[in-house]
Design an enzyme around this catalytic site. Sequence first.
Site, PDB file in Angstrom:
ATOM      1  CB  SER A 113     -33.101  35.803  11.804  1.00  0.00           C
ATOM      2  OG  SER A 113     -32.513  34.583  12.221  1.00  0.00           O
ATOM      3  N   GLY A 173     -25.166  31.880   6.018  1.00  0.00           N
ATOM      4  CA  GLY A 173     -25.897  32.523   4.938  1.00  0.00           C
ATOM      5  C   GLY A 173     -25.137  33.700   4.367  1.00  0.00           C
ATOM      6  CB  VAL A 174     -24.588  34.755   0.837  1.00  0.00           C
ATOM      7  CG1 VAL A 174     -24.075  36.001   0.124  1.00  0.00           C
ATOM      8  CG2 VAL A 174     -23.820  33.526   0.359  1.00  0.00           C
ATOM      9  CE1 TYR A 183     -13.051  36.401  10.907  1.00  0.00           C
ATOM     10  CE2 TYR A 183     -15.115  37.475  11.484  1.00  0.00           C
ATOM     11  CZ  TYR A 183     -14.123  36.543  11.754  1.00  0.00           C
ATOM     12  OH  TYR A 183     -14.216  35.755  12.881  1.00  0.00           O
ATOM     13  CB  ILE A 234     -31.308  41.088   0.880  1.00  0.00           C
ATOM     14  CG1 ILE A 234     -30.793  42.180   1.825  1.00  0.00           C
ATOM     15  CG2 ILE A 234     -30.356  40.900  -0.305  1.00  0.00           C
ATOM     16  CD1 ILE A 234     -30.618  43.530   1.195  1.00  0.00           C
ATOM     17  CE1 TYR A 483     -18.716  35.627  14.662  1.00  0.00           C
ATOM     18  CE2 TYR A 483     -16.918  37.017  15.379  1.00  0.00           C
ATOM     19  CZ  TYR A 483     -17.390  35.982  14.609  1.00  0.00           C
ATOM     20  OH  TYR A 483     -16.521  35.288  13.788  1.00  0.00           O
TER      21      TYR A 483
END
Length: 540
Positions: A113, A173-174, A183, A234, A483
């Site tokens: 990112s 982060g959501v 999870y 998003i 991951y």
Amino acid sequence: MKISSAKIFVLCSFWLTLSSASSHEDFLQCLTRFSPNSNSITKQIYTPQNSSYNSVLESSINNLRFAGSSTPKPLVIVTPTEDSQVQTVIYCAKKHHIQMRIRGGGHDYEGLSYVSKAPFVVLDMVHYNKINVDHEAATAWVQSGATLGELYYSIAQKSSTLGFPGGLWYTVGVTGLISGGGYGNLRRKYGLAADNVIDARIVDVKGRILDRKSMGEDLFWAIRGGGASSFAVILSWKLKLVSVPEIVTAFRLDRTIEQNGTEILHKWQSVAPRLPKDVEIRVLAATIWKNRPNPGARTVLTDDSVARNRAEKTIRLRFSGYFLGGQEKLVSMMNKEFSELGLTKEHCAELSYIQSALRFSLFSTSESPEVLLNRTSFRIPFKAKSSYAERPISRKGLDGIWTRLLEYDPGTTNFVFTSYGGRMNEIAESAIPFPHRAGTLFMIYMRVQTDGDAEKKIEWIRELYDYLTPYVTKNPRTSYVNYNDLDLGVNNEEGPTSYKRASVWGKKYFKNNFDRLVRVKSSVDPGNFFRHEQSIPPSS
């Protein structure tokens, strides 16, 4: 005249530098020219010439393996505060053929990112952190840059009996969490974070702002677990909140391998996935010193002391769990279902839901929940991997794991078994892109800190991953996309990536759902603007 390869390299580097500089300036001019409010967006632009550039870039880097001077840096960072600014960045990046990376919380295991080998810009959603909780409807609109700590705090301000099945660590982060499934402690009761998303607002490759109805069910399916950064930016999520009791119980019980820990874990593999949905147990395997007065002390090893040092260590298995109810009911249940564990009230703590969020983020439960709003996190350099198991690992197989963990001193490695079952078994494998459902007993997470001899430690974790091959899923061997692990395969750095090449890693994350993800990508982003080393490619 023959030109040497060294001169060719210098010439290529020179022209690439000029090209990047030109693209950089053109991109900046584009931002101010096409933004509805040029003064507003200018305040959100950072280049290497800005004094704040480094602090903004480093603020959300949680894997220090990608924080060094040799790591490629973005030409520009933009931290939008308005939807129109997001639209402008997409437009200008497309217009000037600059790659764009999207950053939320920054818990990105391979730095995808905020790192790219090609000239790139970072769209950092850090200011998109507003949360609106409707406790009567049991829903929340959460902007894409919010963290789990901010979400849990906001829910607690409105209700003590509502929660969300997200992860444990408060600075995650959501959006990153939901994008890969997500999870946490409530997975066996309510499924994943992505299972509990009911709407979303996005900006697509054409710059359109869409919600669930206007984007269509295929794209809405893809962004919930299929890696949203492959498809769109998003803006916000609408989440379904879930019911939690006034009192929950967290518990922790330690056993070393000398205290029958391996036998208890061997039993856990079959028992934990079949427990009632209200309880979950994960197991953390760690190397510890046996009898040192200062267990945190490090020893400088010589050849003569290696064997002695190894004998001074052992493996501690920490059985850490969560129950939606009081401790008496929990202990009674566990004595019936898993008596080998030996759980008693002394191992338990009754807490409110928000106190449990504090505990699992390693805060004191007596602290104010406001500490969850802090975005400062514990940061280390590391390499991680994951696998899924559909049958128990033999005792001999577990012993082989311990042998490898003992090669490093305490505090260097992590190895976690996370139980599945319950609600996870009831949701169809194709319901969202995350496919690891019925039949999965547990997930394995492994990590090594890479400070010191990073190359040696990365080879060590690769060998550990290879060692586990007989004990985990096959055809394909599966992993968890959150991951992310570039060892599994990568797309072409330039030009299109074939379906065959991408499926090498894609099938491991998504199994047969990968094919549908490719079809969605081909429909919504055929030019492959939203891309990185493990982004979903279009079919052609």
